[in-house]
Structure formats: C-alpha cells, structure tokens
Design a protein around this motif. Structure first.
Motif, PDB file in Angstrom:
ATOM      1  N   PRO A  93       7.552  -0.505  -0.591  1.00 47.05           N
ATOM      2  CA  PRO A  93       6.208  -0.268  -0.043  1.00 47.05           C
ATOM      3  C   PRO A  93       6.263  -0.112   1.472  1.00 47.05           C
ATOM      4  O   PRO A  93       7.109  -0.709   2.135  1.00 47.05           O
ATOM      5  CB  PRO A  93       5.436  -1.530  -0.449  1.00 47.05           C
ATOM      6  N   MET A  96       0.869   0.956   6.039  1.00 46.56           N
ATOM      7  CA  MET A  96       0.163   2.024   6.740  1.00 46.56           C
ATOM      8  C   MET A  96      -0.798   1.467   7.789  1.00 46.56           C
ATOM      9  O   MET A  96      -1.000   2.070   8.844  1.00 46.56           O
ATOM     10  CB  MET A  96      -0.625   2.889   5.745  1.00 46.56           C
ATOM     11  N   ASN A 110       6.149   8.788   5.942  1.00 45.57           N
ATOM     12  CA  ASN A 110       5.803   8.966   4.530  1.00 45.57           C
ATOM     13  C   ASN A 110       5.055  10.273   4.266  1.00 45.57           C
ATOM     14  O   ASN A 110       4.498  10.453   3.186  1.00 45.57           O
ATOM     15  CB  ASN A 110       4.948   7.789   4.062  1.00 45.57           C
ATOM     16  N   LEU A 112       2.256  11.472   5.360  1.00 45.03           N
ATOM     17  CA  LEU A 112       0.868  11.195   5.013  1.00 45.03           C
ATOM     18  C   LEU A 112       0.004  11.428   6.249  1.00 45.03           C
ATOM     19  O   LEU A 112       0.342  10.982   7.348  1.00 45.03           O
ATOM     20  CB  LEU A 112       0.734   9.741   4.551  1.00 45.03           C
ATOM     21  N   LEU A 117      -4.873   9.452   3.788  1.00 45.02           N
ATOM     22  CA  LEU A 117      -5.026   7.999   3.825  1.00 45.02           C
ATOM     23  C   LEU A 117      -6.459   7.598   3.502  1.00 45.02           C
ATOM     24  O   LEU A 117      -6.698   6.661   2.733  1.00 45.02           O
ATOM     25  CB  LEU A 117      -4.630   7.473   5.204  1.00 45.02           C
ATOM     26  N   LEU A 120      -7.064   7.928  -0.244  1.00 41.67           N
ATOM     27  CA  LEU A 120      -6.439   6.852  -1.006  1.00 41.67           C
ATOM     28  C   LEU A 120      -7.225   5.546  -0.912  1.00 41.67           C
ATOM     29  O   LEU A 120      -7.396   4.846  -1.914  1.00 41.67           O
ATOM     30  CB  LEU A 120      -4.998   6.636  -0.521  1.00 41.67           C
ATOM     31  N   LEU A 137       1.305   1.436   1.246  1.00 43.61           N
ATOM     32  CA  LEU A 137       1.585   2.567   0.364  1.00 43.61           C
ATOM     33  C   LEU A 137       2.671   2.134  -0.610  1.00 43.61           C
ATOM     34  O   LEU A 137       3.810   1.851  -0.220  1.00 43.61           O
ATOM     35  CB  LEU A 137       2.044   3.773   1.176  1.00 43.61           C
ATOM     36  N   GLU A 138       2.317   2.067  -1.905  1.00 46.94           N
ATOM     37  CA  GLU A 138       3.247   1.574  -2.918  1.00 46.94           C
ATOM     38  C   GLU A 138       4.239   2.658  -3.321  1.00 46.94           C
ATOM     39  O   GLU A 138       4.080   3.830  -2.975  1.00 46.94           O
ATOM     40  CB  GLU A 138       2.471   1.079  -4.152  1.00 46.94           C
ATOM     41  N   GLY A 141       2.990   5.856  -5.025  1.00 45.85           N
ATOM     42  CA  GLY A 141       2.098   6.761  -4.306  1.00 45.85           C
ATOM     43  C   GLY A 141       0.673   6.254  -4.175  1.00 45.85           C
ATOM     44  O   GLY A 141      -0.139   6.871  -3.479  1.00 45.85           O
ATOM     45  N   THR A 142       0.337   5.140  -4.826  1.00 48.12           N
ATOM     46  CA  THR A 142      -0.989   4.560  -4.671  1.00 48.12           C
ATOM     47  C   THR A 142      -0.987   3.641  -3.449  1.00 48.12           C
ATOM     48  O   THR A 142       0.063   3.370  -2.861  1.00 48.12           O
ATOM     49  CB  THR A 142      -1.396   3.759  -5.918  1.00 48.12           C
ATOM     50  N   ILE A 143      -2.166   3.163  -3.085  1.00 48.13           N
ATOM     51  CA  ILE A 143      -2.264   2.298  -1.911  1.00 48.13           C
ATOM     52  C   ILE A 143      -2.953   0.993  -2.284  1.00 48.13           C
ATOM     53  O   ILE A 143      -3.874   0.984  -3.116  1.00 48.13           O
ATOM     54  CB  ILE A 143      -3.015   3.018  -0.761  1.00 48.13           C
TER      55      ILE A 143
END
Length: 225
Positions: A93, A96, A110, A112, A117, A120, A137-138, A141-143
């Motif tokens: 992870p 962010m 990443n 992004l 952001l 998400l 940010l896992e 791809g999820t947060i």
C-alpha cells in the motif's frame, strides 16, 4: 474447423479454467494484486488462443493450464512462506494523504492524478480531500480512507450505547426457493415459516422473492414479486 471439435475444446477449456480458478482461490476472481491479475489474464488468453489454433490439441490445452496453474500455486505458497518476496509479488500500500497533507511524490510514483484521487475517495463517501487524515492506495487499486477526527462518524462506544450481540441475517427464501439449511441454522422449521408467511397472506414459497430472519431484531422480513 470442425464445429464439434471446437465445441469440445470450448467445454474442456471452460471446465479446466473453472477448476483451476477454484483451486487457486478467490483472489483470481477479485484480482487483488497485479500478480493475480496477470495470472488470470494469461490463463484466459492461453485457452482462447489454443482453442482457435487447429494445431493445438485438447491435451496440450490441459497441459498448458495445469503447468501454469502449478506455477501460480507454487508462487502463492512461496509468498506465504517467505515474507521477503511478498512485497515484490503482491505490492505494498502507498500513502497518498499523510496527516492531512497530499503526498505529491506518491501520486506521481503510482501514476495517479488529483482527479483520480478525488474519484477514489468519493467512492468511499468522502467528497473533500480536506476531511481526510490518511488515504492509502491498496494493492488492488482501491483506496482506504481514515477521516480527521471532526469529520469521522461516532461509534456506539463514543455515544455510550449499551453493547448488543451482533448477528448475521439469515436468508430463508431466495427466488421462491426454500433454503432449508439456513432455516434450520436459524433454529426454525417449516411449520414456523408457514405461520410467518401466513401473516403476510402468503401460502406458497414461489410467491416470495426474498425472505430473511433478523435474529438481532427478532423479526421476519418478506419481499414478494
């Protein structure tokens, strides 16, 4: 290509992929890491290309799936046993937002941007970056978001609400079909169920779209078609 031969290859490929995915575990469905995602893509591509190549036999398809499956399974076991390579295979992870401040270098690393952001974090129900204390940010791809104290939702403990046992709701009827195992797990029989349905003027399971028992509320819920 002979249609019968193509049909057999499709069926064999489908069954082999299904069994391999079940053996490898649910991560192949969820695609929680880049490695799992690539593995799933290659397995599907391997079978797809082999099916439409007339020079490839069914046995070659099965052999390729088995060898690739063994490789994936071996690496998954290795990553569980050897912690040092886990981060390389599964990723780590990335923070962010750290202590309320957006880490621009982490965003660039990443790939992004701020718009992504914002998208998400909105999926997590947060519409302002200012409200966030930490955002991670896992690997899938999820947060994950941890709000600042003044914006966080109070817990039952904060409100001094008396503890109450939490229980899962039990599905009793799905699409007009009785789930007998669930009914018995809830501690009831069909006589009890029929009595509950009669309170709603329902006399057949097939008339019920969904029914569940909420043990924490001691209530029976029914939705009809």
């Amino acid at each position: 290509m002979d249609y019968l031969h193509l049909t057999v290859e499709l069926i064999v490929g489908f069954v082999a992929l299904f069994l391999m995915t079940k053996i490898l575990g649910k991560t192949q469905f969820a695609q929680i890491t880049p490695f799992d995602f690539i593995s799933a893509l290659i397995l599907g591509e391997m079978v797809g290309n082999a099916i439409f190549d007339e020079s490839v036999t069914i046995w070659k398809i099965l052999f390729a799936i088995i060898v690739w499956g063994v490789l994936i399974f071996s690496i998954e076991i290795l990553s569980q046993k050897v912690q040092g390579i886990r981060g390389f295979l599964e990723g780590k992870p990335s923070i962010m937002i750290n202590k309320g401040k957006i880490d621009y270098s982490a965003l660039k690393k990443n790939k992004l941007d701020l718009n992504q952001l914002q998208t998400l974090v909105r999926e997590k129900g947060c519409f302002s970056l200012h409200e966030i204390e930490y955002a991670l940010l896992e690997t899938d791809g999820t947060i994950s978001v941890l709000l600042k104290h003044q914006y966080d939702v109070p817990t039952n403990k904060d409100l001094n609400i008396t503890d109450k046992q939490v229980r899962l709701p039990v599905s009793i009827i799905l699409d007009g079909q009785l789930e007998k195992d669930n009914l018995h797990m809830a501690g009831f029989d069909e006589e009890w169920l029929k009595k509950q349905l009669s309170n709603y003027n329902i006399h057949k399971y097939s008339d019920v779209l969904y029914a569940e028992w909420r043990a924490d509320e001691h209530r029976f819920y029914v939705s009809t078609y």
